[in-house]
Motif scaffolding. Structure first.
Motif: not given
Lengths: 225, 258, 215
Positions: C11, C13-14, C20, C23, C60
């Motif tokens: 999972n 996220e960047c 973004r 994700a 995340q």
């Protein structure tokens, strides 16, 4: 333990080799130091009595500025070609690598100032004893400048206007070193003895050796994201 | 009791804190006024004139609380920055950057009023007194913090890098203070130490306390205002900012702002 | 022990600046597998690789090596991983030999000088060991960087565009290296803009996973 020492040695030798292949940069720092110190009598006037009083302070401030000048180079080149990135993911603790880089930085930009200082002290009419203490105080103090400076250099990596910014961040933090470095010479010349000042500089060095590599590592990880 | 339990952690998210801060601001504005008005009244009319310094000493009621606040805010700012670094909580970092300008402002105010006080007292705008010098260095530290944050474009990196700087500063502040103090005593002949009145009348103390609280409340108001801007700016790509703030605006303005 | 050394990504996220990049990225790589990360420019390929290296903290999600988060493992994870970024990590003022020697020693290797020379020879740089890197061509510098793969004994290789600037002969050498690594139970994550034929040479068995990032 031995692998830590080997790593430290590897980093120091690498940076010294690089510095030797770019000797002009090293000499530029040294000449900057000499020129700044030599400018003061031209601005203040040639009276030996005045010069003797301001001498230690001038040499110390010039050493501070010269080491700021060299700080930019500490990580910038490694950042540019990707070697810093590799250092961040080695199996050795980053703090050890940082310590090695700071040590190499001091050997290249701090130690020459220490060796040159007595010559400049003579220009200011400092007696032999004062010259000794000046050298000793620089010997203890300039490594602190490299170590604390490393934090600033790491924080400003790749930031626009990094060169000026690093001085802005680091110079206030080095004030204690300046106070006790220059104070050591004053105290010794006025007959109080420089023992206390030098011990404190030693304590600063110890504190910086313990804390600065750690803070620099954290700063590098943040800057490299 | 259990029915009134509030989950405070809820407010550590910017999204939840934004409206809460909005609701808190008016209350702290009222508190600021409630402390400032009697504070100034006590400072100027109730506190007796100093037997040595006459009326000029009254600037102390601004100067001393400002100096206190300048140091206190730095500590709070560093604590917030440290929390942001350790727990990776965005709101803490935002609070740290919201406090910095106010801290710098109080430091500057302390220096400025110190100079105004110094002129009639010592006949000079500036003396290299240990406290004034430390205050000046504190101003440099604030400026460093603010400039580092301004120089880095990526908000997360800016917050984390300046947090490191703030923490390094906190470790250094006692050393700097002590060094400057010693430096000052060594060069005793060249300077004058600032001596506050050894015994303070009760009304003087009340005035000082009221002004300190007034500054404190003011700091909270300004920090909350600023943190709300900070939240909007850093979270502008999130859905809740879009739907809350720009609801009812045309898509074109949304695009410009977002 | 060998079975636990698996890379699990869950999972991720960047966020870069306001954007973004991706994700909800999850995958795992097992011994002998190759993961090919695909996507247009700016889709976050390099960011993903740097995240897996531990250079970038994910907003995340988390990355696990043998079931443990790499944030906790730190140096123990770095011991098992080699990363080759789009910057080669070559110092212009050092010779090819010095460059490779320092890189491999910092990575915890204990290669002798002969081994380093041999590695450079394998990459087709025989006779150029003592030239400073600044006189080498772009492709030759890249070969020096890639020679690390000959020396390292890590299990996970993370390679950002390893075939860029290489000629046909060098590509063949790198292909052989990668294929050998997979054969020995190693893991590879890479990005490349070369056509997919390059990778089918590396892993004919077809153990190639694909991960598509969209902009």
């Amino acid at each position: 333990m031995s692998s830590l020492v080997a790593t430290l040695r590897c980093v120091v030798m690498r940076d010294l080799t690089l510095a030797m292949r770019r000797r002009a940069d090293v000499l530029a720092t040294l000449f900057f130091f000499v020129i700044v110190v030599s400018l003061f009598p031209l601005g203040v006037g040639p009276e030996m009595a005045t010069l003797r009083i301001i001498g230690p302070g001038v040499v110390w401030v010039a050493a501070l500025l010269a080491s700021m000048l060299a700080l930019e180079r500490m990580f910038a080149a490694d950042y540019g070609d990707g070697t810093l990135e590799q250092m961040l993911i080695t199996p050795q603790p980053l703090a050890v690598l940082v310590l090695g880089k700071a040590l190499a930085h001091w050997l290249v930009s701090g130690l020459p100032l220490v060796l040159m200082a007595p010559l400049l002290g003579i220009q200011y009419g400092l007696p032999a004893q004062g010259l000794w203490i000046l050298m000793l105080s620089l010997l203890l103090g300039t490594p602190v400048l490299s170590l604390v400076g490393a934090i600033g250099a790491a924080l400003t990596l790749g930031v626009r206007g990094g060169g000026v910014l690093v001085s802005l961040l680091v110079l206030p933090l080095t004030i204690p070193v300046l106070i006790f470095g220059a104070g050591a010479v004053d105290a010794s010349l006025s007959g109080l003895g420089a023992q206390a000042h030098l011990s404190l500089l030693g304590a600063f060095l110890l504190g910086a050796l313990i804390l600065a590599p750690w803070a620099t590592s954290a700063a590098l990880r943040i800057s490299m994201e | 009791m259990s029915s009134t339990k509030i989950n405070w952690f809820k407010y550590s998210s910017p999204q939840a804190f934004y409206p809460l801060a909005g609701k808190m601001i008016p209350w702290f504005v009222v508190a600021t006024v409630l402390f400032t008005v009697p504070g100034l009244y006590f400072s100027f009319f109730v506190a007796p004139p100093d037997y040595q310094q006459g009326e000029a000493y009254r600037i102390m009621f601004i100067h001393v609380p400002a100096a206190w606040m300048s140091m206190f805010i730095y500590m709070v700012m560093a604590a917030y920055a440290g929390m942001g670094l350790v727990f990776n909580s965005r709101l803490s970092s935002m609070m740290a950057s919201a406090l910095a300008p106010t801290g710098a402002m109080f430091t500057f105010l302390a220096l400025w009023t110190g100079a105004l006080w110094g002129k009639p007292m010592w006949g000079a705008w500036w003396v290299w007194d240990a406290r004034l010098t430390s205050e000046l260095i504190l101003l440099f530290l604030y400026i460093g913090f603010i400039s580092l944050q301004a120089a880095i474009d990526e908000p997360r990196r800016a917050a984390r890098a300046s947090a490191i700087l703030a923490l390094v500063g906190v470790v250094n502040i006692p050393i700097i203070y002590f060094s400057v103090k010693w430096w000052n005593t060594l060069h005793q002949g060249a300077s004058i130490t600032v001596n506050k009145a050894p015994t303070m009348a009760a009304s003087m103390f009340t005035a000082m306390l009221l002004m300190t609280f007034a500054f404190w409340m003011y700091t909270i108001v300004v920090a909350l205002l600023r943190v709300r801007c900070e939240i909007l700016e850093r979270e502008r790509h999130t859905d809740w900012v879009m739907s809350n703030e720009f609801a009812g605006r045309s898509p074109e303005t949304r695009n410009e702002l977002g | 022990m060998a079975n636990t050394a698996v890379l699990d990504v869950s999972n991720l996220e960047c966020v870069r600046g306001d954007r973004r990049l991706f994700a909800g990225i999850s995958f795992s790589v097992k011994p002998g597998e190759l993961l090919h990360v695909q996507g247009p420019n700016g889709s976050g390929k390099t960011s993903l690789l740097r995240m897996i290296c531990g250079l970038v903290l994910p907003v995340q999600g988390d990355i696990f090596w043998g079931g443990e988060s790499i944030r906790g493992l730190r140096e123990d994870y770095f011991k098992e991983m080699t990363y080759l970024g789009h910057l080669s990590g070559i110092k212009e003022d050092l010779t090819a030999l010095e460059n490779l020697d320092i890189l491999s020693r910092l990575a915890g290797g204990d290669a002798t000088e002969d081994a380093v020379v041999a590695a450079l020879g394998q990459m087709g740089l025989a006779g150029r060991e003592d030239l400073p890197a600044k006189v080498l061509s772009q492709g030759q510098k890249r070969r020096v960087a890639l020679a690390r793969l000959v020396l390292c004994r890590t299990r996970l290789w993370i390679l950002d565009e390893p075939f860029t600037a290489l000629d046909v002969a060098a590509i063949a050498v790198v292909q052989a290296l990668l294929s050998q690594h997979l054969h020995n139970g190693g893991m590879i994550i890479l990005t490349t803009h070369q056509d997919l034929g390059v990778l089918s040479e590396v892993s004919p068995a077809g153990a190639v996973q694909r991960l598509q990032l969209n902009s």
